[in-house]
Design a protein around this motif. Structure first.
Motif, PDB file in Angstrom:
ATOM      1  N   CYS A 229      46.500  18.020  64.916  1.00 10.92           N
ATOM      2  CA  CYS A 229      47.825  17.405  65.078  1.00 10.92           C
ATOM      3  C   CYS A 229      48.907  18.189  64.338  1.00 10.92           C
ATOM      4  O   CYS A 229      50.001  18.409  64.865  1.00 10.92           O
TER       5      CYS A 229
ATOM      6  N   VAL B 237      39.411   6.183  65.380  1.00  4.27           N
ATOM      7  CA  VAL B 237      38.864   7.540  65.468  1.00  4.27           C
ATOM      8  C   VAL B 237      37.489   7.591  64.799  1.00  4.27           C
ATOM      9  O   VAL B 237      36.531   8.150  65.351  1.00  4.27           O
TER      10      VAL B 237
ATOM     11  N   LEU C 222      43.142   5.641  62.197  1.00  9.32           N
ATOM     12  CA  LEU C 222      41.913   6.379  61.900  1.00  9.32           C
ATOM     13  C   LEU C 222      40.675   5.497  61.994  1.00  9.32           C
ATOM     14  O   LEU C 222      39.577   5.996  62.226  1.00  9.32           O
TER      15      LEU C 222
ATOM     16  N   GLU D  33      48.508   5.262  59.561  1.00 12.61           N
ATOM     17  CA  GLU D  33      47.509   6.295  59.873  1.00 12.61           C
ATOM     18  C   GLU D  33      46.107   5.763  59.603  1.00 12.61           C
ATOM     19  O   GLU D  33      45.174   6.008  60.370  1.00 12.61           O
TER      20      GLU D  33
ATOM     21  N   LEU E 160      35.366  15.516  61.007  1.00 10.00           N
ATOM     22  CA  LEU E 160      36.107  14.877  62.099  1.00 10.00           C
ATOM     23  C   LEU E 160      37.542  14.570  61.679  1.00 10.00           C
ATOM     24  O   LEU E 160      38.491  14.858  62.417  1.00 10.00           O
ATOM     25  N   LEU E 161      37.707  14.009  60.487  1.00 11.07           N
ATOM     26  CA  LEU E 161      39.057  13.749  59.981  1.00 11.07           C
ATOM     27  C   LEU E 161      39.846  15.047  59.829  1.00 11.07           C
ATOM     28  O   LEU E 161      41.028  15.113  60.184  1.00 11.07           O
TER      29      LEU E 161
ATOM     30  N   TYR F 166      40.943  16.250  63.239  1.00  9.80           N
ATOM     31  CA  TYR F 166      42.032  15.396  63.747  1.00  9.80           C
ATOM     32  C   TYR F 166      43.371  15.788  63.115  1.00  9.80           C
ATOM     33  O   TYR F 166      44.349  16.046  63.806  1.00  9.80           O
TER      34      TYR F 166
ATOM     35  N   ILE G 112      34.734   5.638  66.883  1.00 10.49           N
ATOM     36  CA  ILE G 112      34.240   6.420  68.025  1.00 10.49           C
ATOM     37  C   ILE G 112      33.376   7.578  67.533  1.00 10.49           C
ATOM     38  O   ILE G 112      32.303   7.847  68.074  1.00 10.49           O
ATOM     39  N   GLY G 113      33.834   8.260  66.481  1.00 13.76           N
ATOM     40  CA  GLY G 113      33.046   9.347  65.906  1.00 13.76           C
ATOM     41  C   GLY G 113      31.705   8.863  65.387  1.00 13.76           C
ATOM     42  O   GLY G 113      30.679   9.526  65.567  1.00 13.76           O
TER      43      GLY G 113
ATOM     44  N   THR H 179      51.117  13.603  63.608  1.00 11.95           N
ATOM     45  CA  THR H 179      50.075  12.727  64.128  1.00 11.95           C
ATOM     46  C   THR H 179      50.797  11.571  64.809  1.00 11.95           C
ATOM     47  O   THR H 179      52.031  11.479  64.748  1.00 11.95           O
TER      48      THR H 179
END
Length: 184
Positions: free
Chosen positions: A80, A41, A38, A34, A72-73, A76, A44-45, A87
């Motif tokens: 999920c 993720v 991440l 994970e 954001l986390l 996400y 990009i964030g 996830t």
């Protein structure tokens, strides 16, 4: 008496509430995977945040940036977990998050789990802060690793071997293997 072999997949009519807890090493492997996912993720964030806020230096607007990444986390994970309890990392490692009644958690439960899952890190971070070890990177890393290891081992002491934040949120991680796809 020999142990009954596990099914290669979870039958469609299986009750999720009675499925076994995955071994600790599988849950930790899913957590490590994970972290790798991440990274993308968060990259990009971070790019989107920098573009929207016209951030030119990482230390400018640092608190806002950290709050954005925290949210954001949370988005996400909660999205999920409420959409089937998995996830991408949990799917890969055949682990699913459920409520105690076997259904996927709702938003309030997912948000509570996300916030309480920071128990993995917060005690070690507070200890580092209190001892003034922030500037020593090796001691900081060691304290964080020891804190996370202690939290993981705590699951072995709990009756159902779930993590503390899952017990507090009335959720659990189970082994969940999808049926093989049929070829046409």
């Amino acid at each position: 008496m020999a142990a009954k072999p596990a099914l290669p997949y979870t039958p469609d009519d299986a009750d999720p509430a009675v499925q076994p807890t995955p071994p600790l090493r599988r849950r930790l492997a899913a957590m490590l995977y994970e972290g790798v996912l991440l990274f993308g993720v968060l990259m990009i964030g971070s790019l989107l945040f920098a573009i929207v806020t016209d951030q030119r230096h990482a230390l400018n607007g640092r608190i806002g940036f950290q709050v954005f990444l925290f949210l954001l986390l949370g988005l996400y994970f909660c999205w999920c977990w409420t959409r089937g309890g998995q996830t991408l990392a949990l799917k890969t490692w055949h682990v699913r998050l459920i409520r105690l009644d076997g259904r996927s958690p709702g938003w309030p439960q997912a948000i509570a789990r996300y916030l309480l899952s920071w128990l993995w890190f917060v005690p070690a971070l507070l200890a580092v802060q209190q001892l003034g070890l922030q500037s020593n990177k090796s001691l900081f890393g060691a304290a964080l690793l020891i804190g996370m290891l202690g939290y993981a081992l705590l699951a072995l002491l709990l009756p159902d071997r779930q993590f503390l934040h899952d017990r507090l949120c009335r959720t659990r991680l189970i082994t969940w293997r999808p049926a093989p796809r049929r070829r046409a």
